[in-house]
Motif scaffolding. Structure first.
Motif, PDB file in Angstrom:
ATOM      1  N   MET A   1      -8.760 -37.960-112.771  1.00 34.43           N
ATOM      2  CA  MET A   1      -8.219 -38.038-111.409  1.00 34.43           C
ATOM      3  C   MET A   1      -8.968 -37.030-110.522  1.00 34.43           C
ATOM      4  O   MET A   1      -9.006 -35.834-110.840  1.00 34.43           O
ATOM      5  CB  MET A   1      -6.720 -37.724-111.415  1.00 34.43           C
ATOM      6  CG  MET A   1      -6.042 -37.828-110.057  1.00 34.43           C
ATOM      7  SD  MET A   1      -5.923 -39.541-109.488  1.00 34.43           S
ATOM      8  CE  MET A   1      -5.125 -39.293-107.903  1.00 34.43           C
ATOM      9  N   PRO A   2      -9.571 -37.476-109.402  1.00 33.15           N
ATOM     10  CA  PRO A   2     -10.294 -36.544-108.534  1.00 33.15           C
ATOM     11  C   PRO A   2      -9.377 -35.470-107.978  1.00 33.15           C
ATOM     12  O   PRO A   2      -8.221 -35.722-107.633  1.00 33.15           O
ATOM     13  CB  PRO A   2     -10.818 -37.460-107.421  1.00 33.15           C
ATOM     14  CG  PRO A   2     -10.817 -38.833-108.006  1.00 33.15           C
ATOM     15  CD  PRO A   2      -9.662 -38.857-108.934  1.00 33.15           C
ATOM     16  N   ALA A   3      -9.891 -34.264-107.886  1.00 37.04           N
ATOM     17  CA  ALA A   3      -9.114 -33.154-107.352  1.00 37.04           C
ATOM     18  C   ALA A   3      -9.351 -33.024-105.857  1.00 37.04           C
ATOM     19  O   ALA A   3     -10.456 -33.251-105.379  1.00 37.04           O
ATOM     20  CB  ALA A   3      -9.526 -31.860-108.050  1.00 37.04           C
ATOM     21  N   PRO A   4      -8.308 -32.679-105.071  1.00 37.33           N
ATOM     22  CA  PRO A   4      -8.513 -32.453-103.637  1.00 37.33           C
ATOM     23  C   PRO A   4      -9.227 -31.136-103.407  1.00 37.33           C
ATOM     24  O   PRO A   4      -9.260 -30.266-104.278  1.00 37.33           O
ATOM     25  CB  PRO A   4      -7.081 -32.408-103.087  1.00 37.33           C
ATOM     26  CG  PRO A   4      -6.261 -31.918-104.235  1.00 37.33           C
ATOM     27  CD  PRO A   4      -6.908 -32.492-105.473  1.00 37.33           C
TER      28      PRO A   4
ATOM     29  N   ASN B   1     -15.975 -33.257-109.164  1.00 43.35           N
ATOM     30  CA  ASN B   1     -15.053 -34.383-108.982  1.00 43.35           C
ATOM     31  C   ASN B   1     -14.036 -34.081-107.891  1.00 43.35           C
ATOM     32  O   ASN B   1     -12.984 -34.712-107.808  1.00 43.35           O
ATOM     33  CB  ASN B   1     -14.338 -34.709-110.304  1.00 43.35           C
ATOM     34  CG  ASN B   1     -13.358 -33.614-110.717  1.00 43.35           C
ATOM     35  OD1 ASN B   1     -13.480 -32.464-110.265  1.00 43.35           O
ATOM     36  ND2 ASN B   1     -12.411 -33.949-111.568  1.00 43.35           N
ATOM     37  N   THR B   2     -14.356 -33.086-107.038  1.00 44.00           N
ATOM     38  CA  THR B   2     -13.477 -32.731-105.922  1.00 44.00           C
ATOM     39  C   THR B   2     -13.732 -33.680-104.757  1.00 44.00           C
ATOM     40  O   THR B   2     -14.786 -33.622-104.115  1.00 44.00           O
ATOM     41  CB  THR B   2     -13.714 -31.274-105.477  1.00 44.00           C
ATOM     42  OG1 THR B   2     -13.485 -30.404-106.584  1.00 44.00           O
ATOM     43  CG2 THR B   2     -12.781 -30.894-104.342  1.00 44.00           C
ATOM     44  N   MET B   3     -12.778 -34.554-104.506  1.00 46.17           N
ATOM     45  CA  MET B   3     -12.936 -35.587-103.492  1.00 46.17           C
ATOM     46  C   MET B   3     -12.461 -35.081-102.127  1.00 46.17           C
ATOM     47  O   MET B   3     -11.451 -34.383-102.033  1.00 46.17           O
ATOM     48  CB  MET B   3     -12.143 -36.837-103.885  1.00 46.17           C
ATOM     49  CG  MET B   3     -12.399 -38.047-103.008  1.00 46.17           C
ATOM     50  SD  MET B   3     -11.306 -39.443-103.416  1.00 46.17           S
ATOM     51  CE  MET B   3     -11.893 -39.864-105.049  1.00 46.17           C
TER      52      MET B   3
ATOM     53  N   THR C   1      -9.866 -42.620 -95.598  1.00 43.20           N
ATOM     54  CA  THR C   1      -8.837 -41.593 -95.752  1.00 43.20           C
ATOM     55  C   THR C   1      -9.536 -40.243 -95.893  1.00 43.20           C
ATOM     56  O   THR C   1     -10.286 -40.020 -96.853  1.00 43.20           O
ATOM     57  CB  THR C   1      -7.963 -41.845 -96.986  1.00 43.20           C
ATOM     58  OG1 THR C   1      -7.343 -43.135 -96.862  1.00 43.20           O
ATOM     59  CG2 THR C   1      -6.886 -40.782 -97.108  1.00 43.20           C
ATOM     60  N   VAL C   2      -9.314 -39.385 -94.907  1.00 41.31           N
ATOM     61  CA  VAL C   2      -9.895 -38.036 -94.933  1.00 41.31           C
ATOM     62  C   VAL C   2      -8.838 -37.098 -95.504  1.00 41.31           C
ATOM     63  O   VAL C   2      -7.716 -37.025 -94.993  1.00 41.31           O
ATOM     64  CB  VAL C   2     -10.318 -37.581 -93.517  1.00 41.31           C
ATOM     65  CG1 VAL C   2     -10.968 -36.208 -93.571  1.00 41.31           C
ATOM     66  CG2 VAL C   2     -11.258 -38.615 -92.893  1.00 41.31           C
ATOM     67  N   PHE C   3      -9.177 -36.386 -96.553  1.00 45.15           N
ATOM     68  CA  PHE C   3      -8.207 -35.552 -97.236  1.00 45.15           C
ATOM     69  C   PHE C   3      -7.825 -34.335 -96.388  1.00 45.15           C
ATOM     70  O   PHE C   3      -8.545 -33.973 -95.450  1.00 45.15           O
ATOM     71  CB  PHE C   3      -8.774 -35.111 -98.588  1.00 45.15           C
ATOM     72  CG  PHE C   3      -8.764 -36.213 -99.629  1.00 45.15           C
ATOM     73  CD1 PHE C   3      -8.807 -37.552 -99.269  1.00 45.15           C
ATOM     74  CD2 PHE C   3      -8.715 -35.906-100.971  1.00 45.15           C
ATOM     75  CE1 PHE C   3      -8.802 -38.568-100.209  1.00 45.15           C
ATOM     76  CE2 PHE C   3      -8.713 -36.908-101.937  1.00 45.15           C
ATOM     77  CZ  PHE C   3      -8.752 -38.240-101.552  1.00 45.15           C
ATOM     78  N   PRO C   4      -6.667 -33.714 -96.694  1.00 45.91           N
ATOM     79  CA  PRO C   4      -6.218 -32.555 -95.914  1.00 45.91           C
ATOM     80  C   PRO C   4      -7.272 -31.451 -95.841  1.00 45.91           C
ATOM     81  O   PRO C   4      -7.988 -31.182 -96.817  1.00 45.91           O
ATOM     82  CB  PRO C   4      -4.986 -32.074 -96.688  1.00 45.91           C
ATOM     83  CG  PRO C   4      -4.470 -33.308 -97.358  1.00 45.91           C
ATOM     84  CD  PRO C   4      -5.694 -34.082 -97.748  1.00 45.91           C
ATOM     85  N   ARG C   5      -7.376 -30.852 -94.647  1.00 44.67           N
ATOM     86  CA  ARG C   5      -8.267 -29.712 -94.382  1.00 44.67           C
ATOM     87  C   ARG C   5      -9.742 -30.078 -94.511  1.00 44.67           C
ATOM     88  O   ARG C   5     -10.573 -29.216 -94.787  1.00 44.67           O
ATOM     89  CB  ARG C   5      -7.911 -28.524 -95.299  1.00 44.67           C
ATOM     90  CG  ARG C   5      -6.497 -28.000 -95.093  1.00 44.67           C
ATOM     91  CD  ARG C   5      -6.246 -26.740 -95.875  1.00 44.67           C
ATOM     92  NE  ARG C   5      -6.303 -26.970 -97.314  1.00 44.67           N
ATOM     93  CZ  ARG C   5      -6.240 -26.008 -98.229  1.00 44.67           C
ATOM     94  NH1 ARG C   5      -6.142 -24.750 -97.851  1.00 44.67           N
ATOM     95  NH2 ARG C   5      -6.298 -26.298 -99.506  1.00 44.67           N
ATOM     96  N   VAL C   6     -10.045 -31.358 -94.296  1.00 42.47           N
ATOM     97  CA  VAL C   6     -11.436 -31.812 -94.314  1.00 42.47           C
ATOM     98  C   VAL C   6     -11.800 -32.304 -92.914  1.00 42.47           C
ATOM     99  O   VAL C   6     -11.026 -33.016 -92.269  1.00 42.47           O
ATOM    100  CB  VAL C   6     -11.646 -32.932 -95.346  1.00 42.47           C
ATOM    101  CG1 VAL C   6     -13.067 -33.499 -95.253  1.00 42.47           C
ATOM    102  CG2 VAL C   6     -11.373 -32.406 -96.758  1.00 42.47           C
TER     103      VAL C   6
END
Length: 208
Positions: free
Chosen positions: A1-4, A149-151, A174-179
């Protein structure tokens, strides 16, 4: 599972880093001659960003504007580049001092999408700062920090009957939080340009 991403990813500006995931819908005209007509809308359908490009120019160039029409970044393709290299500058600039990052295909021939992103400070470009992997033709790609693997964002296709009839291509980002969502939007545009280039000659030639 990719990590944020554990830390903020601010490339254009920290003001574009939201503390929550930012869903963006990117719509482009499938048969646009300039290839640069993109509109980015938020979850409520309000315009966030817009891209337009010059139809004919020595350098293939796109400018990303905010909803008020202010230029945020300009994207320019390097001519005679085997790896489809693009440079991205702050605002409407093309000065080396305003360079933010460079994007290029990881290999000239690819069965699946693999694109490397180098920040301006990474002048050696021995290792990428960000990597995009997946299948852009299927509109299924993920954006990672370097080789980890940090997406930080992902793309999925969105089908609607009206868009098919109107000749529009729509996909969800989908842009991940704080990106930095402007950074991701610029990468989306360049990703599309890299994959559409082989069709440019076919589009232009009948009009000459």
């Amino acid at each position: 599972m990719p990590a944020p991403s554990p830390a903020p990813v601010a490339v254009v500006s920290s003001q574009f880093c939201a503390p929550y995931a930012v869903p963006m819908t990117v719509t482009k005209k499938a048969m646009s001659l300039s290839g640069g007509d993109f509109v980015v809308t938020d979850a409520n359908g309000a315009e966030m960003l817009r891209v337009r490009g010059a139809v004919f120019s020595v350098h293939d160039r796109r400018v990303l504007h905010d909803a008020a029409g202010r230029p945020l970044v300009s994207m320019r393709e390097k001519v005679f580049s085997m790896h489809n290299r693009w440079e991205v500058f702050r605002g409407d600039s093309n000065n080396a001092s305003d360079l933010l990052f460079t994007v290029k295909k990881a290999a000239v021939l690819q069965l699946r999408t693999e694109v490397d992103v180098f920040l301006a400070g990474n002048t050696a470009q021995q290792a990428c700062d960000f990597k995009i992997r997946g299948s852009y033709f299927e509109r299924s790609c993920a954006f990672y920090i370097g080789y980890s693997n940090t997406m930080v964002a992902q793309i999925t296709r969105k089908y609607t009957a009206s868009n098919v009839l109107l000749g529009k291509d729509t996909f969800l980002v989908t842009v991940f939080p704080r990106v930095d969502y402007v950074f991701i939007a610029a990468l989306d545009v360049i990703l599309d340009e890299i994959h559409r280039e082989k069709f440019d000659f076919d589009l232009i030639t009948p009009l000459s």
